[in-house]
Design a protein around this motif. Structure first.
Motif, PDB file in Angstrom:
ATOM      1  N   LYS A 121     -17.536 -26.310   6.537  1.00  0.00           N
ATOM      2  CA  LYS A 121     -16.636 -25.576   5.647  1.00  0.00           C
ATOM      3  C   LYS A 121     -15.290 -26.299   5.536  1.00  0.00           C
ATOM      4  CE  LYS A 121     -14.853 -21.677   7.163  1.00  0.00           C
ATOM      5  NZ  LYS A 121     -14.609 -20.271   7.544  1.00  0.00           N
ATOM      6  N   VAL A 122     -14.743 -26.725   6.663  1.00  0.00           N
ATOM      7  CA  VAL A 122     -13.438 -27.400   6.675  1.00  0.00           C
ATOM      8  C   VAL A 122     -13.516 -28.741   5.947  1.00  0.00           C
ATOM      9  CG1 VAL A 122     -11.659 -28.414   8.145  1.00  0.00           C
ATOM     10  CG2 VAL A 122     -12.686 -26.231   8.782  1.00  0.00           C
ATOM     11  N   VAL A 123     -14.575 -29.525   6.196  1.00  0.00           N
ATOM     12  CA  VAL A 123     -14.719 -30.827   5.544  1.00  0.00           C
ATOM     13  C   VAL A 123     -14.848 -30.641   4.035  1.00  0.00           C
ATOM     14  CG1 VAL A 123     -16.250 -32.818   5.258  1.00  0.00           C
ATOM     15  CG2 VAL A 123     -15.654 -32.040   7.544  1.00  0.00           C
ATOM     16  N   GLY A 124     -15.599 -29.631   3.604  1.00  0.00           N
ATOM     17  CA  GLY A 124     -15.764 -29.367   2.185  1.00  0.00           C
ATOM     18  C   GLY A 124     -14.443 -29.064   1.501  1.00  0.00           C
ATOM     19  N   ILE A 125     -13.647 -28.201   2.116  1.00  0.00           N
ATOM     20  CA  ILE A 125     -12.338 -27.841   1.557  1.00  0.00           C
ATOM     21  C   ILE A 125     -11.411 -29.051   1.576  1.00  0.00           C
ATOM     22  CG2 ILE A 125     -10.282 -26.421   1.924  1.00  0.00           C
ATOM     23  CD1 ILE A 125     -12.241 -24.257   3.036  1.00  0.00           C
ATOM     24  N   ALA A 126     -11.428 -29.795   2.676  1.00  0.00           N
ATOM     25  CA  ALA A 126     -10.564 -30.970   2.799  1.00  0.00           C
ATOM     26  C   ALA A 126     -10.925 -32.030   1.766  1.00  0.00           C
ATOM     27  CB  ALA A 126     -10.653 -31.548   4.213  1.00  0.00           C
ATOM     28  N   ASN A 127     -12.220 -32.258   1.571  1.00  0.00           N
ATOM     29  CA  ASN A 127     -12.642 -33.243   0.570  1.00  0.00           C
ATOM     30  C   ASN A 127     -12.166 -32.838  -0.821  1.00  0.00           C
ATOM     31  OD1 ASN A 127     -13.927 -35.160   2.159  1.00  0.00           O
ATOM     32  ND2 ASN A 127     -15.880 -34.086   2.101  1.00  0.00           N
ATOM     33  N   LYS A 128     -12.229 -31.549  -1.099  1.00  0.00           N
ATOM     34  CA  LYS A 128     -11.791 -31.055  -2.409  1.00  0.00           C
ATOM     35  C   LYS A 128     -10.270 -31.197  -2.563  1.00  0.00           C
ATOM     36  CE  LYS A 128     -11.973 -26.947  -5.316  1.00  0.00           C
ATOM     37  NZ  LYS A 128     -12.320 -25.522  -5.355  1.00  0.00           N
ATOM     38  N   ASN A 129      -9.537 -30.791  -1.543  1.00  0.00           N
ATOM     39  CA  ASN A 129      -8.065 -30.817  -1.604  1.00  0.00           C
ATOM     40  C   ASN A 129      -7.486 -32.231  -1.532  1.00  0.00           C
ATOM     41  OD1 ASN A 129      -8.239 -28.051  -1.641  1.00  0.00           O
ATOM     42  ND2 ASN A 129      -7.401 -27.750   0.399  1.00  0.00           N
ATOM     43  N   LEU A 130      -8.146 -33.119  -0.824  1.00  0.00           N
ATOM     44  CA  LEU A 130      -7.600 -34.461  -0.579  1.00  0.00           C
ATOM     45  C   LEU A 130      -8.313 -35.539  -1.384  1.00  0.00           C
ATOM     46  CD1 LEU A 130      -7.256 -34.148   3.306  1.00  0.00           C
ATOM     47  CD2 LEU A 130      -5.544 -33.645   1.564  1.00  0.00           C
TER      48      LEU A 130
END
Length: 149
Positions: A121-130
C-alpha cells in the motif's frame, strides 16, 4: 511547449552541433513517445505518461551500461551513460536520499502503516506521489527500510 516539441527542437540543435550521442538519444526518445501515442491511439500523451516513458528509457540504458561494464566493454557503457545524461535533462529533479526518506516517512504516518504487511500500500502511494522524482527501486528500498525499523 510539449515534451515532444522540445525534443524535436533539441534534435535540430544536436544535428547542427553534430552531437551524435544527443542525436541518438533524442531520436530514441522521440520514437518511444511516438510508439506510445500510436499504441494508445491518442494525439497527445499526458505528462505522467511522458515521464514514465523517459524513465523506462533511462532504466534501459543504465541496465545496458551495467551489462557492458560486466563484460569489460567500458567504451560501450560510457556511451550508454552519456545517453542517460541527455535523457535525464527532460525528467523532473530527482529527490535526494534525505528528501525521499522524509516523503516516505510522511506517507507511512499518513497511512498509519505499521509493518511489512502495509508495504504494498505504501509503495503504491509513494510511486504515485513521487512519479518521475524517484526510481521505483529506491522508493521500495526506503519503504522496506522504514517499515522494518
Amino acid at each position: 511547449m510539449s515534451l515532444e516539441k522540445t525534443i524535436m527542437e533539441d534534435i535540430k540543435t544536436a544535428m547542427k552541433a553534430k552531437d551524435k550521442v544527443a542525436l541518438e538519444s533524442l531520436r530514441a526518445v522521440k520514437t518511444a513517445l511516438s510508439y506510445a501515442k500510436t499504441e494508445a491511439q491518442v494525439d497527445e500523451l499526458s505528462e505522467a505518461d511522458e515521464i514514465s516513458i523517459l524513465q523506462k528509457q533511462v532504466k534501459m540504458r543504465k541496465e545496458a551500461a551495467e551489462q557492458f561494464t560486466s563484460q569489460g566493454r567500458d567504451d560501450m557503457a560510457e556511451k550508454e551513460l552519456q545517453q542517460v545524461a541527455v535523457i535525464e535533462k527532460f525528467l523532473p529533479q530527482q529527490l535526494s536520499e534525505e528528501e525521499l526518506a522524509a516523503e516516505i516517512t510522511a506517507i507511512i504516518q499518513q497511512e498509519g502503516a505499521s509493518g511489512m504487511k502495509d508495504m504494498g500500500k505504501v509503495v503504491g502511494i509513494a510511486n504515485k506521489n513521487l512519479a518521475g522524482r524517484a526510481e521505483g527501486k529506491a522508493i521500495a528500498g526506503e519503504v522496506k527500510k522504514q517499515l522494518n525499523a
